[in-house]
Design a protein around this motif. Structure first.
Motif, PDB file in Angstrom:
ATOM      1  N   TRP A  21       0.829  -1.202   0.000  1.00 54.69           N
ATOM      2  CA  TRP A  21       0.000   0.000   0.000  1.00 54.69           C
ATOM      3  C   TRP A  21       0.864   1.253   0.000  1.00 54.69           C
ATOM      4  O   TRP A  21       0.564   2.234  -0.688  1.00 54.69           O
ATOM      5  CB  TRP A  21      -0.925  -0.001   1.211  1.00 54.69           C
ATOM      6  CG  TRP A  21      -1.745   1.252   1.334  1.00 54.69           C
ATOM      7  CD1 TRP A  21      -2.852   1.576   0.626  1.00 54.69           C
ATOM      8  CD2 TRP A  21      -1.476   2.354   2.212  1.00 54.69           C
ATOM      9  NE1 TRP A  21      -3.323   2.819   0.993  1.00 54.69           N
ATOM     10  CE2 TRP A  21      -2.493   3.325   1.972  1.00 54.69           C
ATOM     11  CE3 TRP A  21      -0.494   2.625   3.166  1.00 54.69           C
ATOM     12  CZ2 TRP A  21      -2.538   4.529   2.657  1.00 54.69           C
ATOM     13  CZ3 TRP A  21      -0.550   3.827   3.855  1.00 54.69           C
ATOM     14  CH2 TRP A  21      -1.553   4.762   3.599  1.00 54.69           C
ATOM     15  N   LEU A  22       1.948   1.247   0.757  1.00 52.93           N
ATOM     16  CA  LEU A  22       2.824   2.413   0.813  1.00 52.93           C
ATOM     17  C   LEU A  22       3.463   2.696  -0.547  1.00 52.93           C
ATOM     18  O   LEU A  22       3.508   3.853  -1.003  1.00 52.93           O
ATOM     19  CB  LEU A  22       3.904   2.197   1.877  1.00 52.93           C
ATOM     20  CG  LEU A  22       3.427   2.178   3.334  1.00 52.93           C
ATOM     21  CD1 LEU A  22       4.579   1.788   4.260  1.00 52.93           C
ATOM     22  CD2 LEU A  22       2.856   3.534   3.729  1.00 52.93           C
ATOM     23  N   ILE A  23       3.946   1.647  -1.227  1.00 56.83           N
ATOM     24  CA  ILE A  23       4.568   1.833  -2.543  1.00 56.83           C
ATOM     25  C   ILE A  23       3.531   2.277  -3.567  1.00 56.83           C
ATOM     26  O   ILE A  23       3.779   3.176  -4.388  1.00 56.83           O
ATOM     27  CB  ILE A  23       5.272   0.539  -2.983  1.00 56.83           C
ATOM     28  CG1 ILE A  23       6.439   0.228  -2.034  1.00 56.83           C
ATOM     29  CG2 ILE A  23       5.762   0.635  -4.421  1.00 56.83           C
ATOM     30  CD1 ILE A  23       7.085  -1.118  -2.280  1.00 56.83           C
ATOM     31  N   ALA A  24       2.336   1.652  -3.527  1.00 53.44           N
ATOM     32  CA  ALA A  24       1.280   2.016  -4.476  1.00 53.44           C
ATOM     33  C   ALA A  24       0.817   3.452  -4.261  1.00 53.44           C
ATOM     34  O   ALA A  24       0.585   4.194  -5.231  1.00 53.44           O
ATOM     35  CB  ALA A  24       0.102   1.054  -4.326  1.00 53.44           C
ATOM     36  N   THR A  25       0.707   3.875  -2.995  1.00 57.43           N
ATOM     37  CA  THR A  25       0.299   5.255  -2.707  1.00 57.43           C
ATOM     38  C   THR A  25       1.346   6.249  -3.189  1.00 57.43           C
ATOM     39  O   THR A  25       1.020   7.309  -3.745  1.00 57.43           O
ATOM     40  CB  THR A  25       0.047   5.422  -1.197  1.00 57.43           C
ATOM     41  OG1 THR A  25      -0.981   4.521  -0.786  1.00 57.43           O
ATOM     42  CG2 THR A  25      -0.375   6.843  -0.875  1.00 57.43           C
ATOM     43  N   ALA A  26       2.611   5.927  -2.979  1.00 62.22           N
ATOM     44  CA  ALA A  26       3.681   6.805  -3.468  1.00 62.22           C
ATOM     45  C   ALA A  26       3.641   6.923  -4.985  1.00 62.22           C
ATOM     46  O   ALA A  26       3.818   8.018  -5.548  1.00 62.22           O
ATOM     47  CB  ALA A  26       5.029   6.272  -3.001  1.00 62.22           C
ATOM     48  N   ALA A  27       3.385   5.810  -5.680  1.00 64.74           N
ATOM     49  CA  ALA A  27       3.301   5.847  -7.143  1.00 64.74           C
ATOM     50  C   ALA A  27       2.091   6.661  -7.603  1.00 64.74           C
ATOM     51  O   ALA A  27       2.180   7.443  -8.568  1.00 64.74           O
ATOM     52  CB  ALA A  27       3.237   4.426  -7.694  1.00 64.74           C
ATOM     53  N   LEU A  28       0.962   6.493  -6.920  1.00 65.63           N
ATOM     54  CA  LEU A  28      -0.225   7.269  -7.273  1.00 65.63           C
ATOM     55  C   LEU A  28      -0.008   8.763  -7.049  1.00 65.63           C
ATOM     56  O   LEU A  28      -0.432   9.602  -7.847  1.00 65.63           O
ATOM     57  CB  LEU A  28      -1.433   6.779  -6.457  1.00 65.63           C
ATOM     58  CG  LEU A  28      -1.991   5.403  -6.824  1.00 65.63           C
ATOM     59  CD1 LEU A  28      -2.997   4.940  -5.783  1.00 65.63           C
ATOM     60  CD2 LEU A  28      -2.647   5.446  -8.203  1.00 65.63           C
TER      61      LEU A  28
END
Length: 509
Positions: free
Chosen positions: A377-384
């Motif tokens: 979730w942290l990596i996906a949020t950073a990418a978003l």
């Protein structure tokens, strides 16, 4: 030992047919769609293709001429190779599973294929007869079965000449084939449920889309369809009728696809083996010795859980595939009612009595899972946040997607906590876990070849541990159960130590 014999001559036609099937796309491009193209790429491409195709046919014929087999009452003897000869000997005692597959091509010629699976790793793990007469396949299978039965009931003849003389004078009775008990055959209602649960009706849409793009690449269909589509989209009635036709065609396609795949499904057994048959156009059969079953695995997807269905798989030490095709024949039936699945396992394998009353995880395990950070979730949020994509012209879409992803992750963790259960008894262990898809793993203590108990610092603070079991299969089947109480980990360690009372060690003499 009889002389070496070649495989059935129809094997040459079978392999040439596969060669044509694998080359059909190139054939259409070079000789149909671009037949009038005189460019060097297509001209020399046609010559190169014809040369490679001719060499492949020659190779098929030479391989058939140079590949032979024979067998005695104990093993297969295989010989193959054009320039470099390879001799192989495979004992019947190593064979674990026997698969039969009768495709549409086989049925047209009254033939079949048979495959003997061993527990040996590598390319030589199987003895495969891709084309054989039904009489020859039955002969091969009966010789393997007779050898295994002779090992199971080998008489003790070392007690003197008197017993041996009585044995010689005793009448020889031919063993009759054992009657099989049919445990399950799907009804029309079962097939309808299977077509809905498997979402096979959705296969029509990507199939038509793929066909359209492949054809449109060589024919100018877009201009014609644009003009037709503009006139059709102007009428709401036409749109409604078109949608209804697509939906009806999709469901019809799904039902037909499911019927072809599972229409003649049959699960039966005798005293020693479990037998599975499937297929309407292309038939496949599989048998596995009950003693070879290492574990039972029951899987429920979210849609199957809503309908009360489950899929039961037998985990075996040998491979359960048939040739290069993935027939999923390790599954008893992918859409069994849950209670019927429990009863079927008990009927086929009396040693695997699945119990529904299992112990849950303590509540502190839920808190541990909630507090555990989600790196995904942290990596996906950073990418978003970095790309900030927009959907349907909505600004700040990235944080909405991030919140939805977080909700899905925590919902999966909550479901995993609710589904996770365990049970230990004298011989069996049952482990169940999973979020949107839950899996129940059942095996005997004697079938487990390796266990591992781990505990990180956070688990130690909560008094929890993780279990890992490895069961002999190909490849090795591994099961995990996280965040169990320390008391269970200690009991599991003592429970597994008693395995020495059940296993038999080789080479004791």
């Amino acid at each position: 030992m009889i002389d070496h014999r070649r495989h059935h001559p129809a094997l040459v036609l079978f392999k040439i047919g596969k060669l044509i099937r694998n080359s059909i796309f190139i054939i259409f491009i070079l000789f149909v769609f671009q037949a009038d193209n005189d460019g060097p790429l297509f001209v020399y491409g046609r010559y190169a293709f014809l040369l490679i195709f001719a060499l492949s046919i020659v190779s098929i014929i030479l391989n058939w001429l140079m590949t032979t087999y024979t067998l005695d009452d104990q093993r297969f003897y295989l010989r193959r190779g054009i320039f470099s000869k390879t001799d192989q000997s495979i004992p019947f005692s190593k064979i674990q599973n026997i698969n039969r597959h009768t495709s549409f091509f086989h049925r047209m010629l009254g033939l079949t294929s048979i495959r003997f699976e061993t527990g040996i790793a590598g390319e030589d793990a199987t003895v495969s007869f891709e084309v054989a007469t039904k009489k020859e396949a039955a002969r091969l299978e009966s010789m393997v079965q007779e050898h295994k039965e002779s090992l199971d009931v080998e008489p003790d003849t070392a007690d003197g000449t008197e017993d041996s003389s009585e044995t010689e004078n005793a009448p020889i009775s031919q063993k009759q084939p054992e009657q099989r008990t049919i445990h399950f055959q799907p009804t029309r209602r079962d097939l309808l449920k299977a077509s809905m649960t498997s979402f096979s009706f959705l296969l029509l849409i990507p199939l038509l889309a793929s066909l359209y793009y492949n054809v449109a690449e060589f024919f100018s269909l877009e201009e014609r369809l644009d003009s037709i589509g503009a006139s059709l989209l102007g009428s709401p009635w036409v749109i409604a009728i078109a949608v209804a036709v697509i939906i009806a065609a999709s469901f019809t396609f799904g039902i037909i696809h499911t019927f072809i795949k599972y229409g003649k499904y049959e699960i039966s057994s005798d005293s020693e083996r479990v037998h599975i048959k499937k297929g309407v156009v292309s038939e496949a059969s599989f048998s596995i010795a009950k003693e070879r079953v290492q574990a039972v695995e029951m899987t429920q997807t979210f849609s199957k859980r809503v309908l009360g269905l489950a899929e039961v798989k037998l985990i075996s030490a040998g491979s359960l595939s048939v040739g290069a095709e993935d027939l999923n024949i390790s599954s008893l039936y992918p859409f069994l009612p849950k209670q019927k699945a429990y009863a079927l396992v008990a009927e086929l394998l009396p040693g695997y009595q699945i119990q529904e009353d299992m112990q849950r995880l303590p509540r502190r395990a839920l808190w541990l899972r909630i507090l555990k950070p989600s790196w995904f979730w942290l990596i996906a949020t950073a990418a978003l946040f970095f790309f900030q994509p927009q959907f349907l012209s909505i600004s700040q879409t990235w944080w909405i997607a991030s919140i939805l992803l977080l909700i899905i992750i925590f919902t999966s963790r909550l479901l995993d906590f609710l589904h996770t259960r365990y049970l230990l008894n004298e011989e069996l262990i049952q482990l169940k876990d999973g979020g949107f898809t839950s899996t129940l793993f059942v095996t005997k203590r004697e079938k487990i070849v390796e266990v591992e108990i781990t505990q990180n610092r956070i688990q130690r603070a909560f008094g929890l541990s993780s279990l890992k079991t490895a069961t002999r299969a190909r490849p090795i089947h591994t099961s995990y159960l996280n965040d169990v109480p320390d008391a269970l980990a200690g009991n599991f360690r003592l429970w597994y130590r008693d395995r020495t009372k059940e296993i038999k060690l080789d080479g004791s003499s």
